[in-house]
Scaffold this motif. Sequence first.
Motif, short mmCIF file in Angstrom:
data_model
loop_
_atom_site.label_atom_id
_atom_site.label_comp_id
_atom_site.label_asym_id
_atom_site.label_seq_id
_atom_site.Cartn_x
_atom_site.Cartn_y
_atom_site.Cartn_z
N ALA A 1 4.21 24.09 83.95
CA ALA A 1 3.48 22.89 83.51
C ALA A 1 3.28 22.89 81.99
O ALA A 1 3.51 21.88 81.32
CB ALA A 1 2.14 22.81 84.23
N LEU A 2 2.90 24.04 81.47
CA LEU A 2 2.60 24.16 80.03
C LEU A 2 3.86 23.90 79.19
O LEU A 2 3.82 23.20 78.18
CB LEU A 2 2.06 25.57 79.78
N ALA A 3 4.99 24.48 79.61
CA ALA A 3 6.24 24.31 78.86
C ALA A 3 6.64 22.84 78.81
O ALA A 3 7.03 22.31 77.77
CB ALA A 3 7.35 25.14 79.50
N LYS A 4 6.52 22.18 79.96
CA LYS A 4 6.90 20.77 80.02
C LYS A 4 5.99 19.92 79.12
O LYS A 4 6.46 19.11 78.34
CB LYS A 4 6.83 20.29 81.47
N ASN A 5 4.67 20.16 79.24
CA ASN A 5 3.72 19.36 78.45
C ASN A 5 3.88 19.57 76.96
O ASN A 5 3.74 18.65 76.17
CB ASN A 5 2.28 19.69 78.85
#
Lengths: 292, 191
Positions: A52-56
């Motif tokens: 999630a963090l990488a995408k955001n």
Amino acid sequence: MTNLQDSLLELIRRTSAEIPDDVHRAILNALEQEKKGTIAESAMKIIDQNIALAKNKSQPICQDTGSILFYVDCPANFDQLTFADTAREAVKLATKKGYLRQNSVDSLTGRNDGTNVGPGSPTLHFHQHRSPEITVRLMLKGGGCENVGAQYSLPDERLKANRDLDGCRKAILDAVVQAQGKGCGPGVLGICIGGDRATGYEFSKQQLLRPLDDRNPDPKLQELEDDIVQTANKLGIGPMGFGGKTTLLGAKIGVLNRLPASYFVSISYMCWAFRRQGVVLDSNGNIQRWLY
Amino acid sequence: MIQLTTPVSEAAIRALKVGDEVAITGTLFTGRDAVHKYLHEGGKLPEGVNLKDGILYHCGPVVVKAENGDWKCVAAGPTTSIREEPYQAQVIRDFGLRGVIGKGGMGDRTLKACQEHGCVYLHAVGGAAQVLAACITRVRNVYMMEQFGAPEAIWEFEVKDFPAVVTIDSHGRSLHREVLAASQAELAKHL
């Protein structure tokens, strides 16, 4: 193909920062399977947060942004040389922007010029087809998982593996046990039965382009793929080798003809941070649609 | 979750057991293949790098320079540790390390060094570059950048609540050895 470079840059960005949907579904399923309160569950939770963090943030899922492998399907008369030049420029730009780590090292001098462009980097595979469509698939394969790949030559006395599907099964499961958590499991295996040493490994990597939820057209191989995943998940290696229920998220097997004297089983291990994406391009190089 | 703050005392390390989850706060130095080979061959640590009672992180981060000239770490997961097995025991002994963070585990020589010198091997989640980079509150410095290149350089990170699991403790236990033996025994039942 005026917009080709922009499209390839976006392909690299998205491949590096976003896990494909089929892999994400398999990871969420694995998270659910792990026993609550175990270190295996903790690891899967961190993996899920990381996705999630990488995408955001639009930043690399993993800092090892890997070998840069392009697979291009194109019509006859397609200008491969211009495509290759443009791909190299896109890689340089993506590296400057931090989508890719400065990840390519001169094997003799140890020098890293920071561009990711050099002999063998990026690697481009062109396949002509009888369709006007241009599809570009990209895989970023990290070194940790690449290092646990293995190639067996059957018969193998140590494994009591003969030249048949049961022998292949023994070799593949041996590779899983040898890899333990070192390839950043839960992983996915791309496997080639047959070929020579080079084509065998190459074709095993190409199996990783198949969506995780597809079916092998050969029922015998489909059965072996299912069996490998089920058996591997009974071994208790688990996420990161911490012990746990999910050791493999998938296994994909392809077959090439072999010489009478050779019988290779080549296994490429892909980590959970399975970075592959693909696009269909129009004649100006614009992205028409995404493939995964 | 057990809190570990650098510099770490030997007592805090001896209290840790395989399977413990820790959250590290303080300073981490990165060091991977080139650094280990260099130290093994008698290379000196650059001024400013102090590993005594410290924790070494097997990591080749992605670090970019912000507009104001500060370094910013954008991805920082662990790299495979076993490549440092020929060197790690010596580095633990010579530089007084209390912890080594990496992934995939290490071998018997490192395990023995952990026992003898009071050190642990801490397994971070491989591939979790974003979650782990988010724990880096500041990039304080970089050393040997020219010589080794960005992924192989020694980076000095300030971290808060950096998560890892003890997989080799200072009492002779290795989770890696145990899982390997158990998985080999289990596989034998399915062949």
